[in-house]
Design an enzyme around this catalytic site. Sequence first.
Site, PDB file in Angstrom:
ATOM      1  N   ASP A   1       0.866  -1.172   0.000  1.00  0.00           N
ATOM      2  CA  ASP A   1       0.000   0.000   0.000  1.00  0.00           C
ATOM      3  C   ASP A   1       0.906   1.226   0.000  1.00  0.00           C
ATOM      4  O   ASP A   1       2.109   1.126  -0.276  1.00  0.00           O
ATOM      5  CB  ASP A   1      -0.975  -0.023   1.181  1.00  0.00           C
ATOM      6  CG  ASP A   1      -0.274  -0.098   2.531  1.00  0.00           C
ATOM      7  OD1 ASP A   1       0.909   0.292   2.624  1.00  0.00           O
ATOM      8  OD2 ASP A   1      -0.907  -0.540   3.505  1.00  0.00           O
TER       9      ASP A   1
ATOM     10  N   LYS B   1       0.365  -7.783  11.471  1.00  0.00           N
ATOM     11  CA  LYS B   1       0.962  -7.659  10.147  1.00  0.00           C
ATOM     12  C   LYS B   1       2.386  -7.123  10.279  1.00  0.00           C
ATOM     13  O   LYS B   1       2.613  -6.112  10.931  1.00  0.00           O
ATOM     14  CB  LYS B   1       0.124  -6.721   9.269  1.00  0.00           C
ATOM     15  CG  LYS B   1      -1.300  -7.209   9.038  1.00  0.00           C
ATOM     16  CD  LYS B   1      -2.107  -6.202   8.241  1.00  0.00           C
ATOM     17  CE  LYS B   1      -3.530  -6.686   7.997  1.00  0.00           C
ATOM     18  NZ  LYS B   1      -4.341  -5.691   7.264  1.00  0.00           N
ATOM     19  N   ARG B   2       3.320  -7.833   9.686  1.00  0.00           N
ATOM     20  CA  ARG B   2       4.736  -7.478   9.603  1.00  0.00           C
ATOM     21  C   ARG B   2       5.495  -7.734  10.901  1.00  0.00           C
ATOM     22  O   ARG B   2       6.558  -8.325  10.880  1.00  0.00           O
ATOM     23  CB  ARG B   2       4.930  -6.024   9.165  1.00  0.00           C
ATOM     24  CG  ARG B   2       4.459  -5.762   7.738  1.00  0.00           C
ATOM     25  CD  ARG B   2       4.812  -4.351   7.292  1.00  0.00           C
ATOM     26  NE  ARG B   2       4.480  -4.151   5.879  1.00  0.00           N
ATOM     27  CZ  ARG B   2       3.305  -3.761   5.427  1.00  0.00           C
ATOM     28  NH1 ARG B   2       2.301  -3.530   6.287  1.00  0.00           N
ATOM     29  NH2 ARG B   2       3.091  -3.611   4.145  1.00  0.00           N
TER      30      ARG B   2
ATOM     31  N   LYS C   1      -6.580   1.596  -2.916  1.00  0.00           N
ATOM     32  CA  LYS C   1      -5.535   2.291  -2.174  1.00  0.00           C
ATOM     33  C   LYS C   1      -5.039   3.500  -2.953  1.00  0.00           C
ATOM     34  O   LYS C   1      -4.888   3.462  -4.181  1.00  0.00           O
ATOM     35  CB  LYS C   1      -4.371   1.348  -1.895  1.00  0.00           C
ATOM     36  CG  LYS C   1      -4.749   0.127  -1.063  1.00  0.00           C
ATOM     37  CD  LYS C   1      -5.089   0.498   0.367  1.00  0.00           C
ATOM     38  CE  LYS C   1      -5.323  -0.732   1.222  1.00  0.00           C
ATOM     39  NZ  LYS C   1      -5.491  -0.419   2.638  1.00  0.00           N
TER      40      LYS C   1
ATOM     41  N   ASP D   1      -8.416   4.704   0.258  1.00  0.00           N
ATOM     42  CA  ASP D   1      -7.689   4.563   1.521  1.00  0.00           C
ATOM     43  C   ASP D   1      -6.255   5.026   1.315  1.00  0.00           C
ATOM     44  O   ASP D   1      -5.509   4.433   0.532  1.00  0.00           O
ATOM     45  CB  ASP D   1      -7.714   3.087   1.946  1.00  0.00           C
ATOM     46  CG  ASP D   1      -7.023   2.835   3.275  1.00  0.00           C
ATOM     47  OD1 ASP D   1      -6.485   3.784   3.871  1.00  0.00           O
ATOM     48  OD2 ASP D   1      -7.030   1.668   3.719  1.00  0.00           O
TER      49      ASP D   1
ATOM     50  N   GLU E   1      -8.905   2.237  12.401  1.00  0.00           N
ATOM     51  CA  GLU E   1      -8.401   0.865  12.390  1.00  0.00           C
ATOM     52  C   GLU E   1      -7.079   0.691  13.126  1.00  0.00           C
ATOM     53  O   GLU E   1      -6.789  -0.392  13.629  1.00  0.00           O
ATOM     54  CB  GLU E   1      -8.229   0.378  10.949  1.00  0.00           C
ATOM     55  CG  GLU E   1      -7.096   1.045  10.200  1.00  0.00           C
ATOM     56  CD  GLU E   1      -6.945   0.533   8.776  1.00  0.00           C
ATOM     57  OE1 GLU E   1      -5.902  -0.082   8.490  1.00  0.00           O
ATOM     58  OE2 GLU E   1      -7.863   0.738   7.969  1.00  0.00           O
TER      59      GLU E   1
ATOM     60  N   HIS F   1     -12.730  -2.888  10.581  1.00  0.00           N
ATOM     61  CA  HIS F   1     -11.565  -3.157   9.738  1.00  0.00           C
ATOM     62  C   HIS F   1     -11.194  -4.637   9.715  1.00  0.00           C
ATOM     63  O   HIS F   1     -11.078  -5.270  10.757  1.00  0.00           O
ATOM     64  CB  HIS F   1     -10.371  -2.352  10.266  1.00  0.00           C
ATOM     65  CG  HIS F   1      -9.059  -2.739   9.675  1.00  0.00           C
ATOM     66  ND1 HIS F   1      -8.118  -3.490  10.367  1.00  0.00           N
ATOM     67  CD2 HIS F   1      -8.527  -2.502   8.453  1.00  0.00           C
ATOM     68  CE1 HIS F   1      -7.066  -3.680   9.605  1.00  0.00           C
ATOM     69  NE2 HIS F   1      -7.275  -3.094   8.439  1.00  0.00           N
TER      70      HIS F   1
ATOM     71  N   GLU G   1     -15.861  -5.263   5.701  1.00  0.00           N
ATOM     72  CA  GLU G   1     -14.784  -5.277   4.710  1.00  0.00           C
ATOM     73  C   GLU G   1     -14.483  -6.696   4.251  1.00  0.00           C
ATOM     74  O   GLU G   1     -14.175  -7.563   5.071  1.00  0.00           O
ATOM     75  CB  GLU G   1     -13.535  -4.635   5.318  1.00  0.00           C
ATOM     76  CG  GLU G   1     -12.394  -4.458   4.356  1.00  0.00           C
ATOM     77  CD  GLU G   1     -11.251  -3.644   4.948  1.00  0.00           C
ATOM     78  OE1 GLU G   1     -10.529  -2.998   4.181  1.00  0.00           O
ATOM     79  OE2 GLU G   1     -11.098  -3.658   6.189  1.00  0.00           O
TER      80      GLU G   1
END
Length: 376
Positions: free
Chosen positions: A26, A62-63, A177, A206, A258, A308, A328
């Site tokens: 993103d 995430k990550r 995005k 977004d 989120e 989210h 979503e």
Amino acid sequence: MTNPLDKIAAIRLSSVLLPLSTPVSDAKVLTGRQRPMTEVAFLFAEITTEGGHEGLGFCYSKRAGGPGQYAHARELAPELLGEDANDIARLWEKLAWAGASVGRGGLAVQAIAAFDIALWDLKARRAGLPLAKLLGAHRDSVRCYNTSGGFLHAPIEQVLENASAALERGIGGVKIKVGQPDTRADLARVRAVRAHLGDGVPLMVDANQQWDRPAAARMGRALEEYGLVWIEEPLDAHDHAGHAALAAALDTPIATGEMLTSVAEHAELIRAGGADVLQPDAPRVGGITPFLRLAALAEHHRLQLAPHFAMEIHLHLAAAYGLEPWVEHFEWLEPLFEERMEIRDGRMLVPDRPGLGLTLSDRAAGWTVDSRTFGV
């Protein structure tokens, strides 16, 4: 009085790494702040009572952060053994106090989320009700929009194909995005998608927090002509005053929330008037128990709700929200479960299966990095 059969007898924790088929980018990647995402870390909690009732819950990261969530959950799990599985609110507080020195937000409560969601799932399964019905549903389906097809790593031709595929599947809207270093590229992307979809299809964008206040104001004005449902995270997630100024100045609604990781942070956002559309994430704020608190606050302020990610959880929570919400659509989590969400005429249907209606797949077992069992 506690029924002995309701006492928590065993807890199984699993650390699972879900690989993504394609590295995902993103605006945070294009602006050099993060690397492409190749996997998502999950913490699963499976809770069993003396009477054989079971519940499944999870949180994710995430990550970075997945090993930390798993480590903290291993510390907390023994606190639940022997407790009454019905006392969900009290048990949330017990776990929060057990880890009080690391705070009441972020990773500390995200580990609690896996337990909390599992307890709600267990309660609804025992009642023989979908979780939405247990919570007091307002509807049996929720408007849904797709996000996974609109990331910036995909060329615009692929984004258009993905958008068409989403609509053919029955999904009601499309989010793409933006937030690239070149704002002209963003506008060209939005222009192409709107022309492809036509004016009647709900479209969201977004920016993933990548604009400063002047850029967000300019882009917000430029985007007005495309009739967007909302502009998401135009600014830093904690810039409540900046989001409030945009919400006041633009006709297009502002969506955010989120990245906030507690009820208190959401309360500050709401107090500042920084969101027309609130986007809380139950695993990120500590589970269903705190989500319901902030949802009540949001409804009191007549805010739209669009939780989210994690549609497998948020479908039920959105169905129990008083005002018409959105959920979503991400297919990323589908390999983890045996079941699939049903989508029809732009809406995601609440499953009639008890609880969340989820069963871990054999593939999830294959992606398990480590697991621990507490109790019997």
